[in-house]
Design an enzyme around this catalytic site. Sequence first.
Site, PDB file in Angstrom:
ATOM      1  CE  LYS A 173      -2.157  -7.986  10.370  1.00 59.61           C
ATOM      2  NZ  LYS A 173      -2.134  -7.798   8.939  1.00 59.61           N
TER       3      LYS A 173
HETATM    4  C1  LIG Z   1      -3.325  -3.064  13.611  1.00 57.94           C
HETATM    5  C2  LIG Z   1      -3.416  -3.112  12.126  1.00 57.94           C
HETATM    6  N1  LIG Z   1      -4.335  -2.360  11.511  1.00 57.94           N
HETATM    7  C3  LIG Z   1      -4.447  -2.354  10.182  1.00 57.94           C
HETATM    8  C4  LIG Z   1      -3.617  -3.109   9.372  1.00 57.94           C
HETATM    9  C5  LIG Z   1      -3.816  -3.084   7.905  1.00 57.94           C
HETATM   10  O1  LIG Z   1      -4.466  -4.251   7.467  1.00 57.94           O
HETATM   11  P1  LIG Z   1      -4.273  -4.788   5.994  1.00 57.94           P
HETATM   12  O2  LIG Z   1      -2.807  -5.006   5.811  1.00 57.94           O
HETATM   13  O3  LIG Z   1      -5.041  -6.041   5.937  1.00 57.94           O
HETATM   14  O4  LIG Z   1      -4.765  -3.728   5.087  1.00 57.94           O
HETATM   15  C6  LIG Z   1      -2.633  -3.902   9.977  1.00 57.94           C
HETATM   16  C7  LIG Z   1      -1.694  -4.744   9.209  1.00 57.94           C
HETATM   17  O5  LIG Z   1      -1.991  -5.425   8.332  1.00 57.94           O
HETATM   18  C8  LIG Z   1      -2.556  -3.931  11.387  1.00 57.94           C
HETATM   19  O6  LIG Z   1      -1.686  -4.727  11.985  1.00 57.94           O
HETATM   20  N1  LIG Z   2       0.222  -4.936   9.000  1.00 56.66           N
HETATM   21  C1  LIG Z   2       0.762  -6.224   8.753  1.00 56.66           C
HETATM   22  C2  LIG Z   2       1.515  -6.274   7.462  1.00 56.66           C
HETATM   23  C3  LIG Z   2       1.387  -7.595   6.801  1.00 56.66           C
HETATM   24  O1  LIG Z   2       0.071  -7.768   6.436  1.00 56.66           O
HETATM   25  P1  LIG Z   2      -0.570  -9.152   6.029  1.00 56.66           P
HETATM   26  O2  LIG Z   2      -1.998  -8.995   6.369  1.00 56.66           O
HETATM   27  O3  LIG Z   2      -0.306  -9.315   4.595  1.00 56.66           O
HETATM   28  O4  LIG Z   2       0.083 -10.249   6.818  1.00 56.66           O
HETATM   29  C4  LIG Z   2       1.566  -6.646   9.968  1.00 56.66           C
HETATM   30  O5  LIG Z   2       1.225  -6.190  11.042  1.00 56.66           O
HETATM   31  O6  LIG Z   2       2.503  -7.384   9.880  1.00 56.66           O
END
Ligand SMILES: Cc1ncc(COP(=O)(O)O)c(C=O)c1O
Ligand SMILES: N[C@@H](CCOP(=O)(O)O)C(=O)O
Length: 464
Positions: free
Chosen positions: A112
């Site tokens: 993120k």
């Molecule tokens: C460590 C981790 N891996 C994978 C994901 C999944 O990613 P996305 O929500 O973009 O599919 C998340 C949360 O979004 C995450 O925090």
């Molecule tokens: N896995 C995410 C969930 C939110 O996902 P986002 O990419 O839409 O912000 C988290 O860790 O909070």
Amino acid sequence: MRYISTRGQAAPRDFESVLLAGLAEDGGLFVPDAWPEFTMAEWRALRGLPYPELAARVIHPFIGEGIPLDALREMTARAYSGFGHPAIAPLVQLDTSAFALELFHGPTLAFKDMAMQLLGLLFDHVLAKRGQRVTIVGATSGDTGSAAIEACRDRAAIDMVILHPEGRTSDVQRRQMTTVRAENVRNIAVQGSFDDCQDLVKAMFADAPFREEMHLSAVNSINWARIAAQIPYYAYAALALGAPDREVAVAVPTGNFGNVLAAWAARRMGLPIARFIVAANRNDILARFLAANDMSAREVEPSLSPSMDIQVSSNFERLLFELLGRDAHATAETMQRFRAEGRMPVPDAAWREATAFFTGFTLDDPGTLGEIRRLWVECGYLADPHTAIGTAAARSLAPPGMPTIIAATAHPAKFPDAVERATGIRPPLPARLADLYEREERYTVLPNDLASIEAAVRAHARRN
Ligand SMILES: Cc1ncc(COP(=O)(O)O)c(C=O)c1O
Ligand SMILES: N[C@@H](CCOP(=O)(O)O)C(=O)O
């Protein structure tokens, strides 16, 4: 660049307005009205550039002249200056064709940060230019929250309220959010799942007077700026592995579908990504959709990869819009039926088109522990549970011989219990977080109830 809503009822607007709006007023998600494309020569010219420079060049077509390329360059240089690896997003070879793209070298140890560090600066720039302030409401299953807090803390023009599902993140994840001392940030533990938190955020946006009064904005991947800022690392990795002169595949641990959608956006820009492997834990709605056109939501189940404990993957709407030939009316109707009936009626032709590029994969907790152990024993690589689901997916589904980029989405130290169970090794937190367990936590527990959450957001925004 102009942006339109996937549901067709919101006024088109430019990047800066999309950044501040977060979600479209009609409940849809903003998408570019046309995809920018790079030629083969333009892609080749990006190969070998330092990450911040490459990121500025890949993101700029999505912004347009509202922010000149040089100003964006300054922002990407600043955004990635505090990362703990000189490559920012290093590629680590795991076997002949599998490469972990480590996206967790930022301040909060998850992918993120790659987008959020830049988003904080974009918010600063646009809010200062317009003399505005915003209240950011965000939902997190563990990682978005701390990354957003770190990127937007102590900003005079931003108030921020982060909702996390009570008791459903790792202790490290929760403490990374709740021990931050910043006046403009408030944490709320919601008695529910991540999907409930995400629904509350969307409901606040749907409450037009509240949205207006609070000047709501978003940092989840419903905000297009998040997706735009996640595209460059796929370009960076694909170019290093031979693109655009060679096809690559990606395997992405998936929950809200933002990260894999960013990879797909890179393909729309002309990068030859031939296969998208969508890797899920036992919350397998996307895998069921890709296997049998069964997009039906079930209860969210807790797992060892809590950040992916998600059933309603918000960004799927952006792909659906494309699969339905950019028919906003059909997209709105399909999404409304999903909300009402819990099952998404995707036409067969659209489903077939999705399966031409996307493949689903699911791994349960014992399988995840087994894969963490295998990676350690066979490759000497310590992976967190989310990343391990991605590597297992690549092993089982990557096209033979094709270089495959596995998004390594979190640092193993964020999930020390699972990693220790699998390998006997408890990965230490970096020195700057070494006293995380001694820091005082501050958060409020609230029911899954819109009125209570809105009252808390209003009180936070009016605290002075
Ligand atoms: C460590 C981790 N891996 C994978 C994901 C999944 O990613 P996305 O929500 O973009 O599919 C998340 C949360 O979004 C995450 O925090
Ligand atoms: N896995 C995410 C969930 C939110 O996902 P986002 O990419 O839409 O912000 C988290 O860790 O909070």
